[in-house]
Design a protein around this motif. Structure first.
Motif, PDB file in Angstrom:
ATOM      1  N   TRP A 187       0.828  -1.191   0.000  1.00  0.00           N
ATOM      2  CA  TRP A 187       0.000   0.000   0.000  1.00  0.00           C
ATOM      3  C   TRP A 187       0.868   1.249   0.000  1.00  0.00           C
ATOM      4  N   ARG A 225      -8.062   2.627   3.423  1.00  0.00           N
ATOM      5  CA  ARG A 225      -7.235   3.229   4.472  1.00  0.00           C
ATOM      6  C   ARG A 225      -7.303   4.754   4.431  1.00  0.00           C
ATOM      7  N   GLU A 275      -6.808   6.546   7.987  1.00  0.00           N
ATOM      8  CA  GLU A 275      -5.433   6.437   8.483  1.00  0.00           C
ATOM      9  C   GLU A 275      -4.471   7.272   7.644  1.00  0.00           C
ATOM     10  N   ASP A 302       5.638 -10.575   8.770  1.00  0.00           N
ATOM     11  CA  ASP A 302       4.279 -10.223   9.177  1.00  0.00           C
ATOM     12  C   ASP A 302       4.235  -8.956  10.018  1.00  0.00           C
ATOM     13  N   ARG A 311       3.364  -5.830   8.087  1.00  0.00           N
ATOM     14  CA  ARG A 311       2.072  -5.742   7.409  1.00  0.00           C
ATOM     15  C   ARG A 311       1.093  -4.900   8.225  1.00  0.00           C
ATOM     16  N   GLY A 312       0.102  -4.357   7.515  1.00  0.00           N
ATOM     17  CA  GLY A 312      -0.985  -3.620   8.154  1.00  0.00           C
ATOM     18  C   GLY A 312      -2.296  -3.977   7.497  1.00  0.00           C
ATOM     19  N   GLU A 313      -3.368  -3.525   8.086  1.00  0.00           N
ATOM     20  CA  GLU A 313      -4.695  -3.839   7.576  1.00  0.00           C
ATOM     21  C   GLU A 313      -5.021  -2.975   6.360  1.00  0.00           C
ATOM     22  N   VAL A 314      -5.405  -3.643   5.283  1.00  0.00           N
ATOM     23  CA  VAL A 314      -5.924  -2.977   4.085  1.00  0.00           C
ATOM     24  C   VAL A 314      -7.254  -3.646   3.783  1.00  0.00           C
ATOM     25  N   THR A 364      -9.875  -6.122   4.386  1.00  0.00           N
ATOM     26  CA  THR A 364      -9.860  -7.407   5.093  1.00  0.00           C
ATOM     27  C   THR A 364      -8.543  -8.153   4.922  1.00  0.00           C
ATOM     28  N   ALA A 365      -7.590  -7.567   4.185  1.00  0.00           N
ATOM     29  CA  ALA A 365      -6.310  -8.229   3.920  1.00  0.00           C
ATOM     30  C   ALA A 365      -5.198  -7.567   4.730  1.00  0.00           C
ATOM     31  N   ARG A 366      -4.031  -8.199   4.728  1.00  0.00           N
ATOM     32  CA  ARG A 366      -2.847  -7.651   5.391  1.00  0.00           C
ATOM     33  C   ARG A 366      -1.731  -7.505   4.362  1.00  0.00           C
ATOM     34  N   TRP A 367      -1.329  -6.259   4.128  1.00  0.00           N
ATOM     35  CA  TRP A 367      -0.293  -5.927   3.158  1.00  0.00           C
ATOM     36  C   TRP A 367       0.854  -5.215   3.873  1.00  0.00           C
TER      37      TRP A 367
END
Length: 676
Positions: free
Chosen positions: A196, A582, A585, A643, A646-649, A651-654
């Motif tokens: 992201w 996002r 944020e 991991d 990674r952060g929340e995007v 419902t996924a984690r990128w």
């Protein structure tokens, strides 16, 4: 296991192929140019052989000149060598009575025939550029007996494909335009993940994070610096130099024997080539001993003529594709002026080949870490649209570059692991001015009820950055003055700053009121210009306006307000709904970056992800909405993304943010033993 050696028959085959190609090219040219028809076939063959021998003999003699004169010395020495070799070859061939200005025409025609022949034969232009480096790599490896699997022989090559969103690359793979990427993914040697790109989703911010871990120091592509009392623009070499002084702690991604090619910042690399921040003002030029790598590029036989031929072809393509958009009434579209035609010819021919040659040379030299940026796609997508045919075809050429690097990694002493990533994506849409009938500056002045207020608007096209870096690297007179459309609106101002300054980074606009020493709050703005914020948020092309207030940062929309820093509550309709997963944020972070505008404006985003750039671009980036925030990273399948980065995007984690991408690259380098 030892490096693979080429047999003497393969070397002989290469030599014969080069001689035949040169002879055919000269033969056709001799037959076309008036007065040359009496030249005998044997003379043409002799001339072709002399060209190859002359190039081999002259290059070592020219290196001291190139080292003394830098890149410009390499250019002049290389071109002079090409002309001298051609004249000498034709003299030996017995055509001395014809020598004169017509010889240059012969060289141009011969180069065009050779380029066409290689295309028909199925070879790529990249092979012509780095073929001598491949041969030299094999010779050096065979002579030294280098073992690719010995400890410490790994290397890391990071290739940045500027502006390519993950969905666009996936589309190119599916349509057969990226066969090398497809091979990597199909054979399981590499895997691809999204990351992201936070607002501002632009090259300076991403490279500041990726190379120096300091993305938070870059609020936009261009901004008003209240301390310096002027606009700062990232693609101006002098400004980029000042930026890097603030970003660097001396331990950037490339600080230990690394090489930077065609980047905005150096990452503290030992060797820098065409790096914006390392131009004429820094005193470092293009890195230690720059003449050699440039000379090997500029002194290649027929390179100038070949470059002119291919650049002319790029000009013809651009004119045809622009005309096709107009005839077919493709919308949205913008006028693709003469300056873009020239820029595309430079970036998609000369700079691509030069970058590839410099990286290949670094791989032959065994530099442990190399980072290079290619802007081909980004330049075309800005004016044509990110998913238009001409933009996607740029990926075909870039995929060919990746194939070259894969070949290089198999024959040089180090076993290079290749990581490919983008710095951001692009989103499509009509410009703000096309929707509103006026630019952002005039819109703000109208809402201020001061249409004649002294103002400054910076919308200089970022695509001219690579050319600025090249000129700075050449150390040409006046190279510090940025080139490109409307550059006169950037830079120093008088003793009294303008009343209002507007800067554009795609569909992210910022508005400053420089006569006030501090950022103005909503209450102060309402007292000075009642209705300005609400009126701006209500414009059809505007999605949200971020402003500071007694309740913290507010995201003001046409029919609602989001409190970004308190409890995240929304009053009325949520203005962030269309801006991506996002938005809250990213805007909360962007609203507190240094030198951020008094007002931060993001355009409206349609249900299809279309945006409205505040500058003249159909494909844009810098803000939020659409694919511009969805970048990608393609890396060896044996590795993994950590991991904790990674952060929340949704419902996924990128991977989230350029700083996280930079940390991941550092960790991969550490695991290869390239960093302590």
């Amino acid at each position: 296991m030892r490096m693979p050696r080429r047999s003497w028959t393969e070397g002989l085959r290469d030599t014969l192929a080069a001689t035949v190609a040169t002879a055919v090219g000269l033969g056709v040219a001799v037959g076309v140019v008036r007065g040359w028809a009496e030249v005998q076939p044997l003379g043409i063959v002799v001339a072709a052989l002399a060209v190859g021998v002359g190039d081999f003999v002259l290059q070592p003699l020219l290196r001291p000149i190139a080292r003394a004169g830098g890149v410009l010395g390499a250019l002049v020495a290389g071109l002079a060598a090409q002309v001298a070799v051609a004249f000498a070859a034709l003299w030996l061939a017995g055509v001395r009575q014809y020598l004169g200005w017509s010889t240059l025409l012969v060289l141009l025609i011969a180069a065009a025939v050779m380029a066409a022949g290689r295309w028909l034969w199925g070879s790529h232009d990249r092979d012509y550029v780095v073929g001598d480096l491949l041969r030299r790599a094999r010779r050096n490896a065979a002579r030294a007996g280098v073992r690719a699997t010995e400890p410490g022989c790994s290397g890391l090559l990071v290739v940045v494909l500027d502006g390519v969103a993950r969905p666009v690359l996936e589309q190119a793979v599916e349509s057969g335009l990226a066969p090398q990427v497809q091979r990597w993914l199909t054979h399981g040697s590499h895997r691809m993940e999204p990351w992201w790109a936070q607002i501002p989703s632009s090259t300076p911010s991403t490279q500041a994070g990726m190379l120096h871990g300091a993305a938070d120091q870059i609020p936009a592509f261009r901004w008003w610096d209240r301390d310096l009392r002027r606009l700062v623009v990232a693609n101006h070499p002098g400004d980029a130099f000042v930026m890097e002084q603030a970003l660097s702690d001396g331990a950037g991604l490339l600080h230990d024997e690394g090489t930077a090619v065609s980047l905005m910042f150096s990452g503290d690399a030992r060797r820098s080539f065409m790096v914006m921040s390392q131009g004429y003002r820094s005193g470092r030029g293009t890195g230690p001993g720059p003449g050699g790598p440039y000379l090997r590029f500029f002194a290649s036989p027929f390179l100038l003529a070949r470059g002119i031929t291919l650049a002319a072809g790029e000009v013809v393509k651009e004119l045809y594709q622009a005309r096709r958009q107009k005839v077919n009434d493709v919308r949205p579209r913008i006028r693709r002026g003469a300056s873009h035609v020239l820029l595309r010819a430079v970036t998609n021919v000369l700079l691509r080949d030069l970058n590839t040659s410099l990286v290949a040379d670094a791989m032959v030299r065994g530099d442990p870490m190399i980072v290079v940026d290619y802007v081909d796609y980004d330049v075309v997508a800005h004016v044509a649209g990110p998913t238009r045919p001409e933009a996607l075809r740029c990926l075909e050429g870039l995929d060919g570059v990746l194939s070259t690097f894969q070949t290089m990694s198999e024959v040089v002493g180090r076993r290079y692991e290749i990581v490919v990533c983008s710095d951001h994506g692009q989103s499509q849409g009509s410009t703000f001015e096309q929707v509103e009938g006026r630019g952002l500056l005039d819109t703000v002045r109208q809402l201020m009820a001061e249409p004649k207020a002294a103002g400054m608007e910076s919308v200089t096209n970022e695509d001219w950055g690579p050319l600025n870096a090249l000129l700075a690297g050449l150390r040409m007179p006046g190279a510090g003055r940025p080139v490109g459309p409307r550059a006169d609106q950037d830079g120093e101002v008088g003793p009294e700053p303008p009343e209002v300054v507007v800067g554009a980074s795609g569909n992210l606009g910022m508005v400053w009121f420089p006569r006030h020493p501090q950022r103005l709050s909503l209450d102060e703005l309402e007292e000075r210009w009642p209705g300005l914020v609400a009126g701006l948020a209500a414009r059809p092309a505007v999605g949200v306006v971020v402003v500071d207030s007694a309740r913290g940062l507010l995201a003001v929309g046409a029919r609602g307000v989001a409190l970004l820093e308190q409890d995240g509550s929304v009053e009325g309709e949520d203005p962030l709904r269309a801006l991506g997963p996002r938005a809250a944020e990213d805007l909360r972070r962007a609203g507190r970056l240094p030198h951020v505008g008094d007002l931060l404006v993001v355009s409206r985003v349609s249900s299809h992800g279309h945006v409205h750039a505040f500058e003249g671009q159909i494909g844009s980036h810098g803000g939020l909405g659409g694919p511009q925030n969805e970048a990608f990273v393609l890396y060896p399948a044996a590795w993994s993304v950590d991991d904790d980065l990674r952060g929340e995007v949704g419902t996924a984690r990128w991977l989230v943010g350029a700083d996280a991408l930079g940390v991941q690259l550092r960790r991969w380098a550490e695991r290869l033993g390239l960093r302590p």
